[in-house]
Design a protein around this motif. Structure first.
Motif, mmCIF file in Angstrom:
data_model
loop_
_atom_site.group_PDB
_atom_site.id
_atom_site.type_symbol
_atom_site.label_atom_id
_atom_site.label_comp_id
_atom_site.label_asym_id
_atom_site.label_seq_id
_atom_site.Cartn_x
_atom_site.Cartn_y
_atom_site.Cartn_z
ATOM 1 N N GLN A 213 18.501 5.666 3.637
ATOM 2 C CA GLN A 213 19.221 6.513 2.687
ATOM 3 C C GLN A 213 18.684 7.925 2.831
ATOM 4 O O GLN A 213 17.526 8.210 2.512
ATOM 5 N N ILE A 214 19.543 8.823 3.313
ATOM 6 C CA ILE A 214 19.123 10.198 3.589
ATOM 7 C C ILE A 214 19.094 11.021 2.306
ATOM 8 O O ILE A 214 18.162 11.778 2.064
ATOM 9 N N GLN A 218 24.371 9.916 1.494
ATOM 10 C CA GLN A 218 24.402 9.749 2.957
ATOM 11 C C GLN A 218 23.414 8.664 3.406
ATOM 12 O O GLN A 218 22.279 8.620 2.927
ATOM 13 N N TYR A 219 23.888 7.845 4.354
ATOM 14 C CA TYR A 219 23.089 6.753 4.904
ATOM 15 C C TYR A 219 23.209 6.781 6.426
ATOM 16 O O TYR A 219 24.318 6.892 6.976
ATOM 17 N N GLY A 220 22.079 6.692 7.103
ATOM 18 C CA GLY A 220 22.063 6.632 8.562
ATOM 19 C C GLY A 220 21.776 5.212 9.029
ATOM 20 O O GLY A 220 20.843 4.571 8.552
ATOM 21 N N SER A 249 15.661 10.247 8.919
ATOM 22 C CA SER A 249 15.160 10.476 7.563
ATOM 23 C C SER A 249 15.264 11.945 7.163
ATOM 24 O O SER A 249 15.413 12.263 5.981
ATOM 25 N N ARG A 250 15.193 12.844 8.147
ATOM 26 C CA ARG A 250 15.301 14.279 7.867
ATOM 27 C C ARG A 250 16.747 14.746 7.818
ATOM 28 O O ARG A 250 17.012 15.921 7.550
ATOM 29 N N TYR A 283 25.004 4.921 16.550
ATOM 30 C CA TYR A 283 24.507 5.526 15.310
ATOM 31 C C TYR A 283 25.692 5.881 14.417
ATOM 32 O O TYR A 283 26.686 6.453 14.887
ATOM 33 N N LEU A 284 25.609 5.530 13.129
ATOM 34 C CA LEU A 284 26.640 5.845 12.154
ATOM 35 C C LEU A 284 26.028 6.605 10.987
ATOM 36 O O LEU A 284 24.961 6.218 10.489
ATOM 37 N N LEU A 285 26.723 7.643 10.552
ATOM 38 C CA LEU A 285 26.353 8.375 9.348
ATOM 39 C C LEU A 285 27.452 8.115 8.324
ATOM 40 O O LEU A 285 28.605 8.514 8.512
#
Length: 403
Positions: A213-214, A218-220, A249-250, A283-285
């Motif tokens: 959880q960014i 937003q979640y990466g 994370s950033r 990779y999914l955002l």
């Protein structure tokens, strides 16, 4: 260097905290077929085999900096002609003239096959002597004595090998536990739910995933599959994990994350292309406020998106695997979603035995089932195919429910 130390029956070298060779004795130079001028000032990596370089960076250096001591660590050096020579290395951190040094003693490990061959030769000599006892009685005594010596040597070698085997198994078990601690825990909140499954075909896996959880919305989510299995692939996955964990994370953009991972793989094998590994990744955002999904697929099996009406869409590869070609520009694709949609990401170890159609059907036929039940059904299918499927591979998949 002291003359006795220079010609000691074991290798000896000193290096700086950065790993640069400061001194090396003639015993080790002779074993590696190098001149002293070729190695002084060079980094220790220069005489390490490729797997040993990774092991050196992940274990040797951290231990030396943390404890200042390494005892009987197995490491492989590479001679000038490319031959790999196994050694046991003992090292200690010292301080001389206000300078921190790593002093290392390297003991070559004898080859078991040589002792076995000599043992067979001694036995043959003994049998021949028994057939002509009257004539070769003295030769028989010598052969029996030689046999005993070789047997004792073999017993000692077996004892060393058993000790090394136990230590290696313990180290691999520790590495497995470390690798599993890197995996993300399931997520469940008012915006989304994430479940994952991970199984290595050996002690260690070339698959790795992470979801983070960014910020509030937003979640990466990332899933990688490094070429091959076992220790070498696992070491690379752990190296990649530390990088993508920090970047995601950033909140770093998806294309930059993929580019950094690609650069890392190219840099890792810069000096030895023959040992080069590549890696597929997706990779999914996910933005739960905008109801938007941004993704990059680098040579990975297509992820599946299923909307709330049961319509399915595959997220095909948008770029080649990481580590294949330099200078690749990674571009994102984006689509919007409505609540109630689901995502399925998986590696070859899941797709090959089951087939993507089976996975898609399983998701379509259970639109109201919770993620845990779908996860269990996929695992049951994998277990069912396990006995008849000829290929053994790491297995990993991720399920996402967007509420």
């Amino acid at each position: 260097m002291d003359e006795q130390l220079n010609h000691a029956p074991c290798g000896y070298l000193t290096m700086s905290e950065q790993g640069n060779i400061l001194s090396i004795n003639q015993t080790l130079l002779k074993a590696l077929d190098h001149n002293v001028d070729q190695l002084i000032g060079q980094n220790f990596n220069l005489i390490l085999s490729v797997p040993a370089r990774i092991f050196y960076q992940l274990y040797f250096f951290p231990l030396m900096h943390a404890k200042g001591l390494v005892e009987e660590m197995y490491i492989t050096l590479e001679a000038k002609n490319g031959e790999e020579i196994p050694f046991l290395i003992n090292a200690v951190k010292t301080n001389r003239n206000n300078r921190t040094l790593f002093e290392c003693a390297l003991i070559p490990i004898p080859q078991r096959s040589e002792y076995e061959n000599e043992l067979l030769m001694a036995k043959k000599d003994a049998e021949s002597a028994l057939l002509a006892m009257n004539k070769v009685n003295e030769e028989l005594k010598i052969a029996l004595k030689r046999l005993k010596m070789k047997r004792d040597l073999l017993l000692q070698l077996n004892e060393q090998n058993q000790k090394f085997k136990i230590e290696t198994e313990n180290e691999l078990e520790l590495a497995r536990k470390i690798q599993e601690t890197l995996l993300s825990d399931p997520i469940s909140n008012e915006h989304l739910e994430i479940e994952a499954y991970y199984k290595a075909c050996k002690n260690l896996s070339g698959d790795i995933y992470g979801f983070y959880q960014i910020d509030q919305h937003q979640y990466g989510i990332i899933l990688l599959d490094v070429m091959g299995h076992g220790l070498s692939s696992a070491l690379i996955t752990m190296s990649l994990h530390s990088l993508f964990h920090r970047l995601i994370s950033r909140g770093v953009h998806a294309n930059i994350i993929m580019k950094e991972l690609d650069n890392h793989l190219h840099t890792l094998f810069l000096q030895n292309e023959e040992a080069h590994h590549y890696c597929t990744a997706i990779y999914l955002l996910v933005n739960t406020q905008k109801h938007e999904i941004e993704y990059i697929n680098a040579g990975h099996p297509p992820a599946l998106w299923q909307d709330c009406n049961g319509e399915q869409m595959e997220l095909f590869a948008t770029a080649p695997p990481l580590g294949t070609f330099e200078g690749i520009q990674y571009k994102t694709k984006t689509f919007t979603y409505t609540k109630g949609g689901r995502l399925l990401l998986y590696t070859d170890g899941v797709a090959d035995p089951l087939g993507s159609n089976h996975l898609y059907s399983l998701l379509a036929e259970n639109p109201s089932a919770d993620l845990y039940n779908i996860k269990e059904r996929i695992i049951e299918s994998l277990l069912h195919e396990e006995n008849i499927y000829h290929k053994n591979d790491d297995q990993c998949f991720i399920l996402v429910n967007l509420k």
